[in-house]
Scaffold this motif. Structure first.
Motif, PDB file in Angstrom:
ATOM      1  N   GLY A   1     -11.937 111.105  57.093  1.00 57.49           N
ATOM      2  CA  GLY A   1     -11.208 109.929  57.548  1.00 57.49           C
ATOM      3  C   GLY A   1      -9.891 110.316  58.193  1.00 57.49           C
ATOM      4  N   TRP A   2      -9.063 109.327  58.450  1.00 60.74           N
ATOM      5  CA  TRP A   2      -7.823 109.536  59.200  1.00 60.74           C
ATOM      6  C   TRP A   2      -6.607 109.160  58.372  1.00 60.74           C
ATOM      7  CZ3 TRP A   2      -6.902 111.149  64.338  1.00 60.74           C
ATOM      8  CH2 TRP A   2      -8.061 111.568  65.013  1.00 60.74           C
ATOM      9  N   VAL A   3      -5.664 110.093  58.272  1.00 60.01           N
ATOM     10  CA  VAL A   3      -4.354 109.797  57.695  1.00 60.01           C
ATOM     11  C   VAL A   3      -3.392 109.495  58.840  1.00 60.01           C
ATOM     12  CG1 VAL A   3      -2.366 110.744  56.479  1.00 60.01           C
ATOM     13  CG2 VAL A   3      -4.661 111.109  55.569  1.00 60.01           C
ATOM     14  N   VAL A   4      -2.742 108.353  58.764  1.00 62.78           N
ATOM     15  CA  VAL A   4      -1.741 107.954  59.760  1.00 62.78           C
ATOM     16  C   VAL A   4      -0.513 107.461  59.004  1.00 62.78           C
ATOM     17  CG1 VAL A   4      -3.589 107.283  61.362  1.00 62.78           C
ATOM     18  CG2 VAL A   4      -2.473 105.528  59.968  1.00 62.78           C
ATOM     19  N   PRO A   5       0.650 107.431  59.665  1.00 58.54           N
ATOM     20  CA  PRO A   5       1.821 106.863  58.986  1.00 58.54           C
ATOM     21  C   PRO A   5       1.609 105.387  58.681  1.00 58.54           C
ATOM     22  CG  PRO A   5       2.447 108.077  60.982  1.00 58.54           C
ATOM     23  CD  PRO A   5       0.964 107.915  61.023  1.00 58.54           C
ATOM     24  N   GLY A   6       2.251 104.903  57.626  1.00 56.33           N
ATOM     25  CA  GLY A   6       2.238 103.473  57.367  1.00 56.33           C
ATOM     26  C   GLY A   6       2.794 102.719  58.557  1.00 56.33           C
ATOM     27  N   LEU A   7       2.214 101.553  58.835  1.00 59.69           N
ATOM     28  CA  LEU A   7       2.647 100.760  59.984  1.00 59.69           C
ATOM     29  C   LEU A   7       4.006 100.111  59.716  1.00 59.69           C
ATOM     30  CD1 LEU A   7      -0.725  99.041  60.900  1.00 59.69           C
ATOM     31  CD2 LEU A   7       0.323 101.032  61.998  1.00 59.69           C
ATOM     32  N   ILE A   8       4.758  99.937  60.789  1.00 60.94           N
ATOM     33  CA  ILE A   8       6.094  99.338  60.726  1.00 60.94           C
ATOM     34  C   ILE A   8       6.113  98.135  61.662  1.00 60.94           C
ATOM     35  CG2 ILE A   8       8.556  99.685  61.154  1.00 60.94           C
ATOM     36  CD1 ILE A   8       8.026 102.722  60.781  1.00 60.94           C
ATOM     37  N   ASP A   9       6.464  96.979  61.137  1.00 60.58           N
ATOM     38  CA  ASP A   9       6.625  95.774  61.955  1.00 60.58           C
ATOM     39  C   ASP A   9       8.117  95.477  62.042  1.00 60.58           C
ATOM     40  OD1 ASP A   9       6.602  93.213  63.126  1.00 60.58           O
ATOM     41  OD2 ASP A   9       4.672  92.733  62.204  1.00 60.58           O
ATOM     42  N   THR A  10       8.689  95.646  63.220  1.00 57.32           N
ATOM     43  CA  THR A  10      10.143  95.570  63.386  1.00 57.32           C
ATOM     44  C   THR A  10      10.670  94.160  63.608  1.00 57.32           C
ATOM     45  OG1 THR A  10      10.135  95.864  65.797  1.00 57.32           O
ATOM     46  CG2 THR A  10      10.083  97.862  64.450  1.00 57.32           C
ATOM     47  N   HIS A  11       9.789  93.153  63.648  1.00 54.80           N
ATOM     48  CA  HIS A  11      10.255  91.806  63.979  1.00 54.80           C
ATOM     49  C   HIS A  11       9.453  90.780  63.192  1.00 54.80           C
ATOM     50  CE1 HIS A  11      12.117  89.091  67.243  1.00 54.80           C
ATOM     51  NE2 HIS A  11      11.538  88.282  66.382  1.00 54.80           N
ATOM     52  N   VAL A  12       9.965  90.390  62.020  1.00 55.86           N
ATOM     53  CA  VAL A  12       9.332  89.351  61.216  1.00 55.86           C
ATOM     54  C   VAL A  12      10.396  88.368  60.735  1.00 55.86           C
ATOM     55  CG1 VAL A  12       7.498  90.917  60.444  1.00 55.86           C
ATOM     56  CG2 VAL A  12       9.509  90.580  59.003  1.00 55.86           C
ATOM     57  N   HIS A  13       9.932  87.164  60.406  1.00 58.01           N
ATOM     58  CA  HIS A  13      10.775  86.115  59.808  1.00 58.01           C
ATOM     59  C   HIS A  13      10.110  85.743  58.495  1.00 58.01           C
ATOM     60  CE1 HIS A  13      13.067  85.496  63.575  1.00 58.01           C
ATOM     61  NE2 HIS A  13      11.910  85.813  64.152  1.00 58.01           N
ATOM     62  N   LEU A  14      10.739  86.053  57.374  1.00 56.88           N
ATOM     63  CA  LEU A  14      10.118  85.898  56.068  1.00 56.88           C
ATOM     64  C   LEU A  14      10.299  84.511  55.469  1.00 56.88           C
ATOM     65  CD1 LEU A  14      11.075  89.323  54.440  1.00 56.88           C
ATOM     66  CD2 LEU A  14       8.887  88.683  55.474  1.00 56.88           C
ATOM     67  N   TYR A  15      11.452  83.911  55.659  1.00 56.95           N
ATOM     68  CA  TYR A  15      11.759  82.639  55.003  1.00 56.95           C
ATOM     69  C   TYR A  15      11.303  81.478  55.893  1.00 56.95           C
ATOM     70  CZ  TYR A  15      14.491  84.918  51.353  1.00 56.95           C
ATOM     71  OH  TYR A  15      14.882  85.673  50.267  1.00 56.95           O
ATOM     72  N   ASP A  16      10.705  80.482  55.271  1.00 54.44           N
ATOM     73  CA  ASP A  16      10.111  79.358  55.991  1.00 54.44           C
ATOM     74  C   ASP A  16      11.178  78.301  56.271  1.00 54.44           C
ATOM     75  OD1 ASP A  16       8.615  77.274  56.954  1.00 54.44           O
ATOM     76  OD2 ASP A  16       7.166  77.261  55.309  1.00 54.44           O
ATOM     77  N   VAL A  17      11.593  78.206  57.530  1.00 55.52           N
ATOM     78  CA  VAL A  17      12.657  77.249  57.862  1.00 55.52           C
ATOM     79  C   VAL A  17      12.193  75.808  57.686  1.00 55.52           C
ATOM     80  CG1 VAL A  17      13.841  78.814  59.426  1.00 55.52           C
ATOM     81  CG2 VAL A  17      12.069  77.313  60.326  1.00 55.52           C
ATOM     82  N   ALA A  18      10.894  75.566  57.699  1.00 59.59           N
ATOM     83  CA  ALA A  18      10.405  74.205  57.500  1.00 59.59           C
ATOM     84  C   ALA A  18      10.469  73.798  56.034  1.00 59.59           C
ATOM     85  CB  ALA A  18       8.968  74.091  58.011  1.00 59.59           C
ATOM     86  N   ALA A  19      10.442  74.784  55.139  1.00 52.50           N
ATOM     87  CA  ALA A  19      10.411  74.487  53.706  1.00 52.50           C
ATOM     88  C   ALA A  19      11.769  74.602  53.032  1.00 52.50           C
ATOM     89  CB  ALA A  19       9.427  75.424  53.006  1.00 52.50           C
ATOM     90  N   VAL A  20      12.701  75.290  53.683  1.00 57.14           N
ATOM     91  CA  VAL A  20      13.988  75.591  53.055  1.00 57.14           C
ATOM     92  C   VAL A  20      15.054  74.681  53.661  1.00 57.14           C
ATOM     93  CG1 VAL A  20      15.742  77.355  52.748  1.00 57.14           C
ATOM     94  CG2 VAL A  20      13.328  77.965  52.565  1.00 57.14           C
TER      95      VAL A  20
END
Length: 426
Positions: free
Chosen positions: A63-82
């Motif tokens: 199989g293939w070993v690769v580095p863990g993926l990195i997502d540089t642009h996320v929004h975690l908190y839900d502005v509709a709920a908070v």
């Protein structure tokens, strides 16, 4: 005196192909992990008399070993709920742990929040680092900084004044901008995000409006003036922080690059990229481009062509999905972003690099995004070759986060504490 015996590695993945963050290595390798770091990447050969033994061992079976993926642009908190302090705490208690836990299940080991309330998201970062909340390594900018009545304060947050005051930071002048950046630095943010303008075409003038599906209203919008843009970049750099700027038009992108930004979020989405001088400037200044195709590809027909042009010109591209709560699935969206990069004309290897070493570069984290001795042991074991088919990122057998197996064979119940400082920095 007898020599001190060398402790065996904590984990050895045997007989794997390796994508090291930039390219596929020839042949098969044993990848050893000691503590939180990769300790060895050794070629498998018939001449190897003594392959390394580990406390834990996993047979990669080619199989293939690769580095863990990195997502540089996320929004975690839900502005509709908070909408107030109570709903914020309820979201953190009832929903956020489950959302964070999805990332490693899709092979995403690091994410950067770019526009969540500083105190809240930095508290979440500390809880993840302490091991009390499961999730990926978390970095954060705190709120996005914009001009008075700029995006997103006057747009997506306009009907939620409580969230507007915390998810965005509106500034009127250079001194206010500089003071705000220094306050965020004192709080321990990992980077600074500025928002130059919204998501629509405009002239130089008044009459500039924000008009984006699925929001039906046209909202008059104020651009971040150039002097404030430059002040924010300079203040961030004074504190040793990388600065990234939200843009959607090439004129705004040029302003941000000329102001000294390290990265562009979205970049040029609403028009074809015709300014070849801007392309050259991005490449020569080493600015990282984060196209966020997952969130914007469907509504912006020029986006793929712009990404293709930039990648072909040698501009640094990093993966960032612009994921936000309630749309798609955290982690799965990241894989879709990688696939959309290939659909836009990047090769699978370029897309993998964008989600590993390229993303680490955008974060200013050289310890991440690579499979090499001394690098952080964020690793994926895949059942098939992602350098020929980016869809093989879904063939996930194992996720290793900071040296601990968190999904897959013999997964740990958690990961060790005291791995990295709570700031998320090396």
């Amino acid at each position: 005196m007898h020599p001190t015996a060398t402790a065996p590695p904590d984990l050895v993945i045997r007989g794997a192909h390796v994508f090291d963050g930039r390219a596929a290595l020839p042949g098969l390798y044993n990848v050893a992990v000691s503590g939180t770091d990769v300790s060895a990447v050794s070629a498998v050969s018939a001449a190897s008399a003594r392959p390394p033994r580990g406390v834990r061992e996993v047979d990669a079976a080619g199989g293939w070993v690769v580095p863990g993926l990195i997502d540089t642009h996320v929004h975690l908190y839900d502005v509709a709920a908070v909408t107030d302090e109570a709903s914020l705490r309820a979201f953190e208690r009832d929903r956020l742990p489950g959302l964070l836990g999805r990332f490693p299940r899709y092979g995403v080991t690091t994410v950067r929040s770019v526009g969540d309330p500083a105190e809240a998201v930095l508290g979440t970062r500390a809880r993840i680092a302490a091991g009390t909340v499961p999730g990926p390594r978390l970095l954060a900018t705190g709120p996005g900084i914009t001009g008075r009545d700029g995006h997103p304060a006057a747009t997506v947050l306009r009907r939620n004044p409580w969230a507007r005051a915390r998810f965005a930071a509106e500034v009127d002048g250079v001194r206010e901008m500089r003071d705000l950046v220094h306050r965020l630095a004192d709080q321990g943010v990992d980077a600074v995000k500025l928002l130059s303008e919204g998501a629509c075409a405009h002239g130089d003038a008044p009459g500039y409006v924000w008009r984006v599906p699925p929001f039906p209203d046209a909202v008059p919008l104020v651009r971040l003036p150039r002097d404030l843009l430059r002040a924010g970049v300079e203040a961030g750099h004074e504190r040793g922080l990388r600065v990234t700027v939200h843009t959607t038009q090439q004129a705004a992108a040029r302003e941000a690059v000329e102001a000294g930004t390290d990265g562009l979020e979205h970049g040029v989405t609403v028009e074809p990229l015709t300014d070849d001088g801007l392309v050259t400037l991005l490449r020569d200044r080493g600015v990282t481009y984060v196209p966020t195709l997952w969130a914007h590809d469907a509504n912006h027909p020029h986006l793929r062509g712009n990404v293709r042009k930039l990648a072909a010109a040698g501009v640094h591209v990093a993966l960032g999905s612009d994921s936000f709560t309630g749309h798609g699935t955290f982690g799965a969206n990241t894989l879709e972003e990688a696939a959309l990069m290939v659909a836009a004309g990047m090769t699978p290897t370029q897309s993998l690099a964008a989600g590993t070493s390229g993303a680490a570069r955008q974060l200013g984290r050289p310890d991440l995004g690579a499979v090499a001795p001394g690098k952080c042991a964020d690793l994926l074991l895949l059942g098939a070759d992602p350098t020929t088919d980016i869809g093989n990122l879904r063939e996930l057998r194992l996720t290793v986060l900071d040296g601990g197996i968190v999904t897959g064979e013999r997964a740990s119940t958690g990961h060790p504490t005291s791995r990295r400082p709570p700031t998320g920095r090396p």
